[in-house]
Design an enzyme around this catalytic site. Structure first.
Site, PDB file in Angstrom:
ATOM      1  N   GLN A   1     -17.908  18.646  -3.599  1.00  0.00           N
ATOM      2  CA  GLN A   1     -16.905  19.384  -2.958  1.00  0.00           C
ATOM      3  C   GLN A   1     -16.519  20.555  -3.667  1.00  0.00           C
ATOM      4  OE1 GLN A   1     -15.155  18.288  -0.078  1.00  0.00           O
ATOM      5  NE2 GLN A   1     -14.080  20.139  -0.218  1.00  0.00           N
TER       6      GLN A   1
ATOM      7  N   ASP B   1     -24.190  19.267   3.265  1.00  0.00           N
ATOM      8  CA  ASP B   1     -23.583  20.269   3.658  1.00  0.00           C
ATOM      9  C   ASP B   1     -24.340  21.487   4.112  1.00  0.00           C
ATOM     10  OD1 ASP B   1     -20.996  20.023   3.212  1.00  0.00           O
ATOM     11  OD2 ASP B   1     -20.866  20.388   0.940  1.00  0.00           O
TER      12      ASP B   1
ATOM     13  N   LYS C   1     -13.210  13.072   4.634  1.00  0.00           N
ATOM     14  CA  LYS C   1     -14.679  12.712   4.741  1.00  0.00           C
ATOM     15  C   LYS C   1     -14.814  11.114   4.601  1.00  0.00           C
ATOM     16  CE  LYS C   1     -15.591  17.485   3.249  1.00  0.00           C
ATOM     17  NZ  LYS C   1     -16.017  18.254   2.329  1.00  0.00           N
TER      18      LYS C   1
END
Ligand code: NDP
Length: 289
Positions: free
Chosen positions: A94, A117, A50
């Site tokens: 995460q 997200d 990422k």
């Protein structure tokens, strides 16, 4: 017949190029912040991917690598600080988190405006009202992949196998918003094959290698394989990956996404695009909530 291969990398690159162009037009550089707890190798590798992609398109990227002994209040305090920092455009924690941390409370603590997200309940709700301000990355990546290859969605019968909150359910919302007729199947569905055989567009997100065999696919269907399953090791010692769709489906389908190299690259590209979308709204002074 052999299916056209809907390869992920060119479609992902198109999304990344668009993200780069849009970011360059903003007064301030979009900044992605990723919080990672512990040293789980899969999480370390996803987070560094990422970061690499963010830097590649000219975004700022900061990884907050914390020990896995970090307490929930400590993590929430960091999120609060990043929420309040106007330089932070996108923020994600995460997953999975260590067992002593409640992931629900953590996801809800992230500002919906920065929730790249797309997991915050406000963004989940917006998705279902048809205003996907920050859509979850894998399902939005699937739609972007279909658009890149000009696969028609409106009026098509889409069957989604899998109803997780990160893939199946939000994808149903996105396809419905694009005027598909959507059916969702899951582990308790009776007669799965008779359903999947109806699909013009079949999306499989289960996590079981080769679950979908050629007899389960309508000739001429478009098949998207989200599944990523580790099926042993290659000679070089790297994990061998298989999708949820049997490779022989290529003999029946009109088009098929490969695993690896299909949906996977779209997920991270969409995350980068979401960071730019969040930055655009924040810098324009708009609120998502
Ligand atoms: P989950 O385990 O959260 O969900 C799996 C879903 O599949 C559940 O809804 C489950 O049903 C359903 N299911 C299980 N067995 C069957 C069966 N035999 N027939 C029909 N449905 C079944 O998985 P995720 O959604 O998180 O991930 C799915 C796959 O996609 C995994 O392989 C994952 O690695 C991959 N993935 C890939 C990404 C990418 O970027 N390429 C990103 C995210 C995921 P029930 O609800 O009844 O339990």
């Amino acid at each position: 017949m052999s299916a056209a291969i809907l390869s992920g990398p060119p479609a992902a690159q198109a999304l990344l190029d668009e993200a780069r162009d849009r970011a360059a037009r903003l007064p301030h550089r979009p900044e992605l912040h990723v919080v990672r707890l512990g040293e789980d190798p899969a999480s370390v590798s996803y987070v560094s991917l990422k970061e690499r992609k963010a830097l590649e398109v000219g975004l700022g990227s900061t990884v907050h690598a914390l020990p896995d002994t970090t307490t929930q209040p400590e993590l929430l305090a960091l999120i609060e600080r990043l929420n309040a920092d106007p330089a932070v455009s996108g923020l994600l924690v995460q997953l999975p988190l260590p067992a002593h941390i409640g992931s629900g409370a953590v996801l809800e603590a992230i500002s919906p405006e920065k929730d790249v997200d797309g997991f915050h309940p406000v963004n989940v709700g917006r998705l279902w009202t048809g205003d996907a301000a920050l859509p979850p990355c894998t399902p939005a990546g699937v739609v972007a992949l279909l658009d890149y290859y000009r696969v028609p969605i409106a009026g098509r019968w889409a069957v989604i196998v899998g109803r997780s909150t990160i893939v199946g359910k939000p994808l149903a919302a996105l396809l419905l918003a694009r005027d598909a007729t959507v059916t969702i199947a899951h582990s308790r569905t009776q007669g799965l094959a008779s359903l999947t055989r109806q699909a013009d567009l079949l999306v499989v997100a289960v996590g079981k290698a080769h679950l979908i065999t050629p007899e389960m696919v309508r000739p001429g269907a478009v098949v998207v394989d989200v599944g990523v399953n580790r099926v042993g090791l290659s000679k070089s010692g790297k994990a061998r990956l298989a999708g949820d769709v049997h490779p022989d489906v290529a003999e029946v389908a009109a088009a098929l996404t490969p695993v690896p190299g299909g949906v996977g690259p779209m997920t991270v590209a969409q995350l980068i695009m979401n960071t730019v979308l969040a930055a655009e709204r924040l810098q324009a002074g708009e609120r998502v909530t």
